[in-house]
Design an enzyme around this catalytic site. Structure first.
Site, PDB file in Angstrom:
ATOM      1  N   SER A 195     -22.639  -2.737 -17.180  1.00  0.00           N
ATOM      2  CA  SER A 195     -21.849  -1.531 -17.446  1.00  0.00           C
ATOM      3  C   SER A 195     -20.431  -1.907 -17.825  1.00  0.00           C
ATOM      4  O   SER A 195     -19.907  -2.947 -17.387  1.00  0.00           O
ATOM      5  CB  SER A 195     -21.825  -0.694 -16.164  1.00  0.00           C
TER       6      SER A 195
ATOM      7  N   TYR B 263     -19.422  -0.007  -7.291  1.00  0.00           N
ATOM      8  CA  TYR B 263     -20.457   0.030  -8.334  1.00  0.00           C
ATOM      9  C   TYR B 263     -20.190  -1.054  -9.376  1.00  0.00           C
ATOM     10  O   TYR B 263     -21.070  -1.864  -9.694  1.00  0.00           O
ATOM     11  CB  TYR B 263     -20.498   1.417  -8.989  1.00  0.00           C
TER      12      TYR B 263
ATOM     13  N   LYS C 270     -22.313  -4.605 -10.390  1.00  0.00           N
ATOM     14  CA  LYS C 270     -22.796  -4.936 -11.742  1.00  0.00           C
ATOM     15  C   LYS C 270     -22.279  -6.313 -12.166  1.00  0.00           C
ATOM     16  O   LYS C 270     -22.997  -7.089 -12.789  1.00  0.00           O
ATOM     17  CB  LYS C 270     -22.359  -3.857 -12.744  1.00  0.00           C
TER      18      LYS C 270
END
Ligand SMILES: NC(=O)c1ccc[n+]([C@@H]2O[C@H](COP(=O)([O-])OP(=O)(O)OC[C@H]3O[C@@H](n4cnc5c(N)ncnc54)[C@H](O)[C@@H]3O)[C@@H](O)[C@H]2O)c1
Length: 327
Positions: free
Chosen positions: A117, A141, A145
């Site tokens: 991402s 988050y 990633k």
């Protein structure tokens, strides 16, 4: 080749599974249906229900389907939730990935494509974000990633896997209405949600150093994103494929939230009279991909524009919210 697609009943995963199957690749989906929907997949794509971090299940699926490559999309993906429940995010997105990679290595699978991402970059102050822009995620988050990318590349180097990490920018739209995103976490469905409830859409901050003061983002149509997976999978599956590839998947064009709101007004037939709320913590003024590496190394670039994204997303929204069209 046979590709195992984890998270293939999800919004992006179902687009990827269908695009790859349509292009003649053999695919099998593994999904725990925590946020996915089996109905997104046609009957001729096998769906195994279960966790992508269940080692015994993985061993069985990889062997039974003679899997030769993995596209790993299964993950937790809500930024806010990751701040509240970081341990869950690390367990699912990092520990879970470790188990998957162990199974992949043990089974002798040699191709691995990972959903990363733009969140890995954090809030860089650059005009175009290249893959060499330093990664500095600002929430759990994005951290998971980035840690996932490290794991994938390290395992690839140590165990002879060809790997690719695809850093998606802002994903929107739907190839077909029934494949649309059902979550209300991204700006386009957030606008639709407010309009459907008869409330003014919200714009967070109009005093950024951008042409109209609102945040600028790079939007990519999910059908283009699925096509990018196919291009990368074929590159990894090629005879000469080896090493690792880390690529942005975006359009390289900035669109402001205000421009997006105007487009939503045109497409839905209701002018968007947005209310301006204070800035949200952690929003970069501008986050636009350089799409040059994807173009140079794979000869791939996005075809669909923001209007197609908003129109197709609206068709998908109205399928699930028929009252939206009637308002
Ligand atoms: N949507 C975006 O804008 C965006 C942007 C950048 C990256 N991504 C990444 O793309 C991937 C797919 O996102 P999405 O938007 O399609 O989300 P989604 O929630 O629609 O899809 C995720 C899928 O994975 C499944 N899943 C989750 N945990 C699982 C597990 N442990 N085992 C098996 N299946 C599991 C869910 O049931 C769901 O079908 C994620 O890795 C996400 O981080 C998404």
């Amino acid at each position: 080749m046979t590709w195992l697609i984890t998270g293939g009943a999800g919004y992006i995963g179902a687009h990827v599974a269908k695009a790859m199957a349509f292009a003649g690749e053999r695919v099998v989906v593994l999904d725990d249906i925590s946020t996915g929907m089996p109905g997104r997949l046609p009957e001729d794509i096998p769906l195994v229900r279960g966790s992508a971090s269940d080692r015994a299940l993985l061993d069985r699926v990889l062997a039974e389907h003679a899997v030769t490559g993995v596209v790993h999309l299964a993950a937790k993906k809500q930024v806010g939730q990751s701040v509240e429940q970081p341990l869950l995010y690390y367990r699912e997105n990092v520990t879970g990935l470790t188990v998957l990679l162990e199974a992949v290595v043990a089974a002798g699978v040699r191709r691995f494509l990972f959903s990363s991402s733009a969140a890995v970059y954090g809030v860089p102050d650059v005009d175009l974000i290249t893959e060499d822009t330093p990664c500095a995620p600002i929430n759990p988050y994005g951290e998971t990633k980035l840690a996932g990318e490290w794991l994938v590349r390290a395992a690839g180097r140590a165990h002879g896997l060809s790997t690719a990490c695809l850093r998606y920018f802002n994903v929107a739209g739907a190839a077909r209405p029934e494949l649309a995103d059902t979550g209300v976490y991204n700006v386009v469905p957030m606008f639709f949600d407010r309009l459907t409830r008869g409330e003014a859409p919200r714009i967070f901050g109009d005093d950024y150093p951008t042409p109209d003061g609102t945040c600028v983002r790079d939007y990519i149509h999910v059908a283009d994103l699925a096509d990018a997976h196919l291009a990368v999978a074929r590159k990894l599956g090629g005879e000469t494929a080896a090493g690792d590839l880390t690529v942005n998947v975006g359009r390289g064009e900035g669109v402001s939230v205000r421009e997006l709101a105007d487009l939503v007004g045109e497409v839905t037939g209701r002018p968007v009279d947005a209310v301006i709320e204070p800035r949200r913590a952690g929003d970069a003024a501008r986050a636009v991909a350089s799409a040059a590496r994807m173009s140079r190394e794979l000869g791939w670039s996005a075809r669909l524009g923001v209007r197609e994204m908003v129109e197709s997303a609206w068709e998908g929204w109205c399928l699930r919210h028929p009252e939206a069209r009637l308002r």
